[in-house]
Write a protein that holds these residues in place. Sequence first.
Motif, PDB file in Angstrom:
ATOM      1  N   LEU A   4       0.792  -1.206  -0.501  1.00  0.00           N
ATOM      2  CA  LEU A   4      -0.147   0.021  -0.120  1.00  0.00           C
ATOM      3  C   LEU A   4       0.864   1.208   0.224  1.00  0.00           C
ATOM      4  O   LEU A   4       0.277   2.507  -0.720  1.00  0.00           O
ATOM      5  CB  LEU A   4      -0.536   0.016   1.518  1.00  0.00           C
ATOM      6  CG  LEU A   4      -1.597   1.241   1.431  1.00  0.00           C
ATOM      7  CD1 LEU A   4      -2.627   1.097   0.378  1.00  0.00           C
ATOM      8  CD2 LEU A   4      -2.225   1.179   2.550  1.00  0.00           C
ATOM      9  N   ALA A   6       3.826   1.805  -0.684  1.00  0.00           N
ATOM     10  CA  ALA A   6       4.929   1.895  -1.755  1.00  0.00           C
ATOM     11  C   ALA A   6       4.194   2.141  -3.587  1.00  0.00           C
ATOM     12  O   ALA A   6       4.011   2.832  -4.375  1.00  0.00           O
ATOM     13  CB  ALA A   6       5.193  -0.159  -2.371  1.00  0.00           C
ATOM     14  N   ALA A   7       2.603   1.760  -3.050  1.00  0.00           N
ATOM     15  CA  ALA A   7       1.581   2.196  -4.262  1.00  0.00           C
ATOM     16  C   ALA A   7       1.441   3.768  -4.143  1.00  0.00           C
ATOM     17  O   ALA A   7       0.814   4.597  -5.211  1.00  0.00           O
ATOM     18  CB  ALA A   7      -0.244   1.104  -4.047  1.00  0.00           C
ATOM     19  N   LEU A   8       0.869   4.154  -2.705  1.00  0.00           N
ATOM     20  CA  LEU A   8       1.038   5.498  -3.176  1.00  0.00           C
ATOM     21  C   LEU A   8       2.080   6.799  -3.055  1.00  0.00           C
ATOM     22  O   LEU A   8       1.943   7.643  -3.800  1.00  0.00           O
ATOM     23  CB  LEU A   8       0.591   5.443  -1.245  1.00  0.00           C
ATOM     24  CG  LEU A   8      -0.347   5.064  -0.968  1.00  0.00           C
ATOM     25  CD1 LEU A   8      -0.542   5.515   0.536  1.00  0.00           C
ATOM     26  CD2 LEU A   8      -1.944   6.495  -1.399  1.00  0.00           C
ATOM     27  N   ARG A  10       4.856   5.500  -4.744  1.00  0.00           N
ATOM     28  CA  ARG A  10       5.349   5.140  -6.446  1.00  0.00           C
ATOM     29  C   ARG A  10       5.410   6.124  -7.597  1.00  0.00           C
ATOM     30  O   ARG A  10       4.464   7.628  -7.861  1.00  0.00           O
ATOM     31  CB  ARG A  10       4.377   4.261  -7.354  1.00  0.00           C
ATOM     32  CG  ARG A  10       5.181   3.866  -8.369  1.00  0.00           C
ATOM     33  CD  ARG A  10       4.266   2.849  -8.771  1.00  0.00           C
ATOM     34  NE  ARG A  10       2.843   2.818  -9.522  1.00  0.00           N
ATOM     35  CZ  ARG A  10       2.710   3.218 -10.633  1.00  0.00           C
ATOM     36  NH1 ARG A  10       3.415   3.098 -11.282  1.00  0.00           N
ATOM     37  NH2 ARG A  10       1.753   3.737 -11.105  1.00  0.00           N
ATOM     38  N   ILE A  23      -7.307   3.887 -20.130  1.00  0.00           N
ATOM     39  CA  ILE A  23      -6.017   2.717 -18.902  1.00  0.00           C
ATOM     40  C   ILE A  23      -5.216   1.781 -19.819  1.00  0.00           C
ATOM     41  O   ILE A  23      -5.630   1.781 -20.950  1.00  0.00           O
ATOM     42  CB  ILE A  23      -7.719   1.374 -18.568  1.00  0.00           C
ATOM     43  CG1 ILE A  23      -8.572   2.662 -17.447  1.00  0.00           C
ATOM     44  CG2 ILE A  23      -7.323   0.507 -17.595  1.00  0.00           C
ATOM     45  CD1 ILE A  23      -7.843   3.217 -16.201  1.00  0.00           C
ATOM     46  N   GLN A  27      -1.276  -2.548 -17.951  1.00  0.00           N
ATOM     47  CA  GLN A  27      -1.453  -2.989 -17.085  1.00  0.00           C
ATOM     48  C   GLN A  27      -2.029  -3.834 -16.133  1.00  0.00           C
ATOM     49  O   GLN A  27      -1.946  -4.362 -14.518  1.00  0.00           O
ATOM     50  CB  GLN A  27      -1.288  -1.331 -16.369  1.00  0.00           C
ATOM     51  CG  GLN A  27      -1.019  -1.094 -14.161  1.00  0.00           C
ATOM     52  CD  GLN A  27      -0.723   0.216 -14.442  1.00  0.00           C
ATOM     53  OE1 GLN A  27      -1.836   0.914 -14.642  1.00  0.00           O
ATOM     54  NE2 GLN A  27       0.182   1.210 -14.016  1.00  0.00           N
ATOM     55  N   GLU A  28      -3.533  -3.406 -16.958  1.00  0.00           N
ATOM     56  CA  GLU A  28      -4.578  -3.968 -15.976  1.00  0.00           C
ATOM     57  C   GLU A  28      -4.761  -5.527 -15.981  1.00  0.00           C
ATOM     58  O   GLU A  28      -5.178  -6.218 -14.856  1.00  0.00           O
ATOM     59  CB  GLU A  28      -5.563  -3.845 -17.267  1.00  0.00           C
ATOM     60  CG  GLU A  28      -6.122  -2.467 -16.891  1.00  0.00           C
ATOM     61  CD  GLU A  28      -6.844  -2.013 -15.647  1.00  0.00           C
ATOM     62  OE1 GLU A  28      -7.935  -2.301 -14.926  1.00  0.00           O
ATOM     63  OE2 GLU A  28      -6.412  -1.017 -14.681  1.00  0.00           O
ATOM     64  N   PHE A  31      -2.494  -6.325 -13.422  1.00  0.00           N
ATOM     65  CA  PHE A  31      -3.304  -6.508 -11.583  1.00  0.00           C
ATOM     66  C   PHE A  31      -3.769  -7.063 -11.638  1.00  0.00           C
ATOM     67  O   PHE A  31      -3.889  -8.090 -10.788  1.00  0.00           O
ATOM     68  CB  PHE A  31      -3.540  -5.253 -11.766  1.00  0.00           C
ATOM     69  CG  PHE A  31      -3.356  -3.585 -11.611  1.00  0.00           C
ATOM     70  CD1 PHE A  31      -1.998  -3.323 -11.176  1.00  0.00           C
ATOM     71  CD2 PHE A  31      -3.451  -2.363 -11.868  1.00  0.00           C
ATOM     72  CE1 PHE A  31      -1.419  -2.431 -11.525  1.00  0.00           C
ATOM     73  CE2 PHE A  31      -3.463  -1.043 -12.161  1.00  0.00           C
ATOM     74  CZ  PHE A  31      -1.782  -1.919 -11.184  1.00  0.00           C
ATOM     75  N   ALA A  32      -4.648  -8.090 -12.640  1.00  0.00           N
ATOM     76  CA  ALA A  32      -5.397  -9.016 -12.385  1.00  0.00           C
ATOM     77  C   ALA A  32      -4.349 -10.381 -11.930  1.00  0.00           C
ATOM     78  O   ALA A  32      -5.200 -11.260 -10.708  1.00  0.00           O
ATOM     79  CB  ALA A  32      -5.883  -9.154 -13.794  1.00  0.00           C
ATOM     80  N   VAL A  35      -3.665  -9.548  -7.750  1.00  0.00           N
ATOM     81  CA  VAL A  35      -4.754  -9.840  -7.356  1.00  0.00           C
ATOM     82  C   VAL A  35      -5.237 -10.845  -6.710  1.00  0.00           C
ATOM     83  O   VAL A  35      -4.586 -11.462  -6.055  1.00  0.00           O
ATOM     84  CB  VAL A  35      -5.742  -8.727  -7.968  1.00  0.00           C
ATOM     85  CG1 VAL A  35      -7.291  -9.365  -6.996  1.00  0.00           C
ATOM     86  CG2 VAL A  35      -5.139  -7.180  -7.718  1.00  0.00           C
ATOM     87  N   ALA A  38      -2.593 -12.335  -5.491  1.00  0.00           N
ATOM     88  CA  ALA A  38      -2.637 -12.813  -3.257  1.00  0.00           C
ATOM     89  C   ALA A  38      -3.588 -13.433  -2.689  1.00  0.00           C
ATOM     90  O   ALA A  38      -3.638 -13.842  -1.522  1.00  0.00           O
ATOM     91  CB  ALA A  38      -2.627 -10.818  -2.866  1.00  0.00           C
ATOM     92  N   ILE A  39      -5.009 -13.216  -3.607  1.00  0.00           N
ATOM     93  CA  ILE A  39      -5.679 -13.733  -3.152  1.00  0.00           C
ATOM     94  C   ILE A  39      -5.531 -15.475  -2.773  1.00  0.00           C
ATOM     95  O   ILE A  39      -5.690 -15.795  -1.981  1.00  0.00           O
ATOM     96  CB  ILE A  39      -6.861 -13.922  -4.034  1.00  0.00           C
ATOM     97  CG1 ILE A  39      -7.938 -11.968  -3.991  1.00  0.00           C
ATOM     98  CG2 ILE A  39      -8.211 -14.425  -3.580  1.00  0.00           C
ATOM     99  CD1 ILE A  39      -8.740 -12.029  -5.242  1.00  0.00           C
ATOM    100  N   THR A  42      -3.595 -15.639   0.145  1.00  0.00           N
ATOM    101  CA  THR A  42      -4.638 -15.308   1.596  1.00  0.00           C
ATOM    102  C   THR A  42      -5.423 -17.239   2.150  1.00  0.00           C
ATOM    103  O   THR A  42      -5.328 -16.712   2.611  1.00  0.00           O
ATOM    104  CB  THR A  42      -5.752 -14.712   1.229  1.00  0.00           C
ATOM    105  OG1 THR A  42      -5.246 -13.043   0.497  1.00  0.00           O
ATOM    106  CG2 THR A  42      -6.335 -14.148   2.296  1.00  0.00           C
TER     107      THR A  42
END
Lengths: 284, 646, 200
Positions: A4, A6-8, A10, A23, A27-28, A31-32, A35, A38-39, A42
């Motif tokens: 988070l 880093a995202a801020l 950057r 967009i 990059q999208e 991200f996919a 994410v 990461a899921i 988890t």
Amino acid sequence: MLILAAALLRRRLSETTRSPLEIDSRQERRFARAVGSAIALTVLVLVMMTIASFFAGKSIASLSGTETLAVRITGHQWWWEVRYPGDDRSQSIVTANEIHVPVGEPVKVELDSLDVIHSFWVPNLAGKRDLIPGRPSELTLIADKPGIYRGQCAEFCGYQHAHMAITVIAESHEAFEAWQSRQNAVASAPGGDEERRGQQAFLSTGCALCHTIRGTPASGTVGPDLTHLASRRALAADTLAMTPGALAAWIADPQSIKPGAKMPRIALSADDLNAVVTYLGSLE
Amino acid sequence: MSGLAGKPAEHTQEALKGIRDTGLEEVRLRAFLAHAWRTPKGFYGWLVTVDHKLIGRRYIVTAFLFLILAGLSALAMRFQLAQPEAGHIGPDLYNQLFTMHGTTMMFLFAVPVMEAFAIYLVPLMIGTRNVAFPRLNAFSYWVYLSGGLMIWIAFAFETGADAGWFSYVPLAGPEYGIGKRPDFWAQMVTYTEVSALAVAVEIIATVFKQRAPGMSLDRIPLYVWSVLVTAFVILFAMPAVMVSSTMLILDRLVGTKFFDPAAGGDALLWQHLFWFFGHPEVYIIFIPATGFVSAILPTFVRRPVFGYLGIVLSLIAIGFLSFGLWVHHMFATGLPQLGESFFTASSMMIAIPSGVQIFCWIATIWGGRPIFATPMLFVLGFIFTFVIGGLTGVMVASVPLDLQVHDTYFVVAHFHYVLVGGAVFPLLGAVYYWFPKITGRMLSERLGRWNFWLVFLGFNLTFFPMHILGLQGMPRRVYTYPPASGWGEMNLFISLSSLVVFAGFALFFLNLFLSLRNGRIAGGNPWGASTLEWATTSPPPSYDFSRLPVVTHREPLWAEPDVLPVVEGLRVDAREVLAGTVADAMPQVRVPSADNSIWPLLSAIAVGGAFLGSIYTPWAVVWGAIPVSIGFICWFWPKGEPEDEE
Amino acid sequence: MRHRPVADVSHLPTYDFGSASPMWWGTLAFIALEATGFALAIGTYFYLAVLARHWPIGAPAPDLLPGTAVLVILVASVVPNHMIEVWARRQDLAKVRLGMVVMSIVGILPLIVRIWEFPALRISWDQNAYGSIVWFLLGLHTTHLLTDVGDTIVLAVLMFTQKGKAGRRFSDVSDNAFYWDFVVVSWVVLYLVIYWAPRM
């Protein structure tokens, strides 16, 4: 959290104003993937934690069935009644707010409540178990080291929920048996005038309506059994230490020490009060 | 929009009545609409209005007043707990204080304030002029207000609820409940549930039917999705607490035996019913808060939220899973191990959709260009705090761990991280974000930053140490603790830190007060946001939009920044909104929208009187039914509205 | 913002039936939440039954007659209820007026029979938890019956006034019929629970 930050922070390469709807499709896709992984991570961690939790619960549950001793605890507003059921009535011990257990032996604690819900909790010995009226339950605890363990009611039960503690005293098997045989005895007869006067006052002013002292006519069951009161470490569910001064203060005015407690204030002359304190102090 | 063809056939006669907005110049159009949608001036107008913005606004203000009351009771508790065996507040008052704090925060602040924002924002965000049932909306506010007033007036007369916000039996039952205290609690719950259910129904109907033409399911703003999911959770969770609080009051009032183990009842039954509602309750508060985040974030990182579909599915998943968790409040009651494991697993599972949302937001920030305005600060504070609350949440989902920390300050810390961090921070962000829309003025950014940092730091300083206190064994809901426990210093630290939070909230209210008079004029879309509420003026006119918008993109104002596509053909001499198909929002009907009426208020008074009376005698329900029926009949009886003319 | 008209909705009707009308969705939502209430009350019934050593506790199973009579009347009422729904959609005022009168009477009948139904439970609400829950279930359904019959009567009166001629009233009649179906279905379920679960 780091991601988070880093995202801020950057550095943005293209700080020029562009439409918010432009967009970058590469990059999208990145991200996919990010994410998605990461899921997945988890989910993996959660599954492992669930399994760990299940086995921890199982190993705790595996203790039950091996107990050598049973203690029956009944919750009251706001004290604990403690019974050690014996083979016959004469062997059964009744005390309050204090449990003695032999070190290293699993003890079965049978729990019930006669008024509202309480919860038995001695943090260093076992997890909580609620005392629910109409639903007796049990718990196994084991003290690995000798010592004094403090416990406290953990389910809100009214005015004096804050002052409803219980002490577990873990001692060697011999010490425990010695304690047991002392507790089995009826109360010692008053020795001396002061103690006799105290017993008389106790029996005649209404104390006996609620309290039992085995070996005397006092056989009330509303309040704690006082047969061996002076052998306990504390008064009023660990509200006060067991000293003559504290005992006198408690009897003189319980409501100022533990507001809302079921024990009423009973008008005693100063002499009677002292005599009652002396008498109760003799009940080792 | 060739698909907009209706079915004129037999309706043609009706369809041609009234003055239409077609071709009407803007000034005349606005004059007509202002007349049709007016609220009468003065006090009477205040009583009869059905304008969702006025009702939403008063809902928000009332909820914040209850927040102040609940906050002050928390301060009083911290005063008492600052030292061991302090004698400032006795157990009688303390038990009322923590019960009132919890009850007020949950029933009178958190749920109503989330619904209040929905009432205000949903019609604007989906491009309509009012909620589907405007009078039900007005009614729900009056019922909520009377419930809240009732329980606090009872508190002022030393009849404040004192058995915890969960009112476990038998402590709250006929034998041990003190005086009328639990009855006031039970009836307050009934009031607020009636109002919450009413709002849930109207939100569902509004979002399903009244979306702007073209706002198909995949173009609904994420905030509106979150509110819709919440409405469904309310619909299926709240009846549980109505059933249980009714049983409680019956046990107390007419001697039923639902919770009496001596007569075949069961004390645990209460806990099952209460937590069947009580756990979803947390999500009723939390889901709209995530909606705030999904609304605020894109505006301040200047790009759409990443993973729209993922977030929508997560919201729905959270809504479903929230019903599978209730037993984790009852691990200490002794349930079979297999059952416990099931609830452990489901409690852990809910972390997955929550995680999906967090990851999508972080990706959104990564791909955007953040602007650190106050609403954004609160969103970031939310993500930070909520992650901690989520981690401790996973910990308490494990049975062995829970049996230690359950009912200790660890849990107090955990749910304050989830509810304050997870819901109040986004809520404060939402206030900063939409205040310009609601009032037409900006809040001060300078005070806003101070507000954020004081609340954020004060909050963490207050609640983080509670984790440690809990692990050290300090139980909850105690009015004092022994000096020998060694908890004194940390409690003093917590009490002092709570003053920082207090100062932060004082600044918040000061900022609201000052900016209301002196704030910078906002204009229609001060943040350059993308959703429809920013397409109208700030504050919006009584009719919301002079012409109803048509939606062609998920981010309508970014796709069409200058010229808004609209429909025409609606009446301007009477209240009219558009109703469309559920999936694609294709217009089907021009529905008349209810006009102002005094009857929702009078009905609420009748209902309130019956509830209040029922605390004292069951006959109140029987006799109370008469004014209630009169109220409702008059409410629904048509009173010569234009659409009813022959 | 400037406006650009892209569609004309002037030809749309001002009322419609079924899922086209927001009121229908409101009714459906109310049915959903009330059904949840019924489900939880029924859940409570079985929860208590599982806990109890004997069920019903300290009472014989309830008398079948009045409850079955209510069941027969309610199930039979589905026929006129369905007819009124069809007439409302056809906007046939005369037939709808007749139907509403019939439905008002059909609604009052089970309420009268219900007076005998409470004693037929053969237990009082304050005797034990079994008594409490059966009274609760029956009370819950009676409340629904009362509300909907009240609504039906008011609507019936309304249909005979000048305001009854407005098209929207037909939509109201249709939603009222929809709700009545729920009252009937919920009784079928509750009837089985109250009268047949103790006989299992």
